[in-house]
Design a protein around this motif. Structure first.
Motif: not given
Length: 360
Positions: A156-157, A159, A199, A258-263
């Protein structure tokens, strides 16, 4: 058996008591004494009757002989336990006659022993993930297909990804090569809008290229296998993609996530490594456009400690360690990576590639 024995003992006892009563009543005794004796005899008879009834009511434990073909309940190994009545109706746990039909048997594996002679190995809780090839620099190796791997696309983390490229950043090879000289997001500076930068931080591409070269992962940057001679069992050959290398600029990159909180940083997925590719058929297209590599990773390649670090890292992954049949199989893989590391160092020197700190 107990009831029969009680009956056999009770019959002569009653006959003996009756004979004694007859003699008592037939003798010349006062009437009061005869009455007292009769009362005592009646009480004794009643007591015998009550005792016999109690014995008959008590449950009897049947004796059971264990034949040579039968197994006692504890025939399983010591570290096996069972859960009764947990199997659905109509199912069968095992065809073995020794297993009960409605019992699920679970055997616990013994604790994996630590391989001998791993220099510098510390307790897993104190080790850093992926040893020297840290996840924030090279990512974590996940071997797919035949070998087990975690299903991380459903994390879930992460993107959202495109269904075709399985990427959260959609790039073609030509755009990727065009963006590399711009050094997007270097030193925290936002790039100009007209550059078309994604990004992802510039250093991430260098880390990914180094990682992919050592393992020869081609599915990310070269899905059509344009940079080496593929085998017939490779996916690009089975799908006919190796025949579509005439226009490489329009080939999509795959699995750029990527991760949602760390693009700014990439998450490496689909990292199936190829260890049977010869040194004269390595895919150098993976290094194209890369002008610098992370200092911490290259220093390990140069320090002659790569084998030790890789052995520590692989030991953390019990599933992969066992899939390679233990240390002997792991050592063979490390032999291949060491040879590729020497080739990569030669490439770095020959092309003047910079080795710089990458802590972004």
């Amino acid at each position: 058996m107990t009831s029969a024995r009680t009956a056999n003992l009770r019959s002569p006892l009653i006959r003996l008591l009756c004979a004694w009563i007859c003699r008592t009543c037939g003798g010349r005794r006062p009437k009061s004494k005869r009455s007292l004796l009769l009362l005592c005899a009646a009480c004794i008879l009643y007591g015998i009757f009550i005792v016999s009834q109690i014995v008959n009511v008590l449950p009897q434990k049947p004796t059971q002989k264990v034949t040579a073909t039968e197994q006692p309940r504890n025939f399983l190994e010591p570290n096996t336990f069972f859960v009764e009545n947990s199997q659905p109706d109509g199912g069968a746990v095992n065809n073995s006659p020794t297993l009960q039909p409605n019992v699920v048997y679970i055997t616990l594996r013994s604790k994996r022993s630590k391989p001998a002679n791993i220099r510098g190995t510390v307790k897993p809780k104190k080790r850093r993930k992926s040893a020297s090839l840290r996840q924030n620099e090279l990512g974590h190796s996940i071997f797919q297909d035949v070998l087990p791997c975690p299903v991380i696309l459903w994390d879930s983390s992460l993107s959202s990804t495109d269904n075709i490229t399985q990427s959260s950043v959609k790039l073609k090879w030509g755009t990727y090569q065009k963006n590399l000289p711009h050094k997007c997001w270097l030193n925290g500076k936002a790039p100009k809008a007209d550059l078309g930068c994604p990004d992802v931080h510039h250093h991430e591409w260098s880390k990914m290229a180094l990682f992919d070269f050592l393992l020869q992962v081609y599915t990310r940057l070269d899905k059509n296998c344009c940079g080496f001679r593929p085998r017939k069992e490779d996916t690009c050959v089975q799908q006919g993609l190796h025949l579509k290398c005439d226009d490489p600029h329009n080939i999509d990159l795959m699995h750029i996530v990527q991760r949602k909180h760390d693009p700014r940083h990439l998450v490496f997925i689909k990292n199936k490594g190829y260890f049977d590719r010869s040194e004269d058929n390595l895919n150098f297209k993976l290094l194209e456009g890369i002008k610098e590599f992370p200092e911490s990773a290259v220093s390990v390649l140069r320090s002659q400690k790569l084998r030790e670090k890789l052995l520590q890292s692989f030991f953390l992954d019990n599933v992969f360690w066992e899939s390679q049949r233990g240390r002997q199989g792991i050592e063979k893989l490390i032999d291949v990576i060491e040879r590729r590391a020497k080739i990569l160092l030669t490439y770095i020197n020959a092309h003047g590639i910079k080795v710089i700190p990458m802590n972004d």
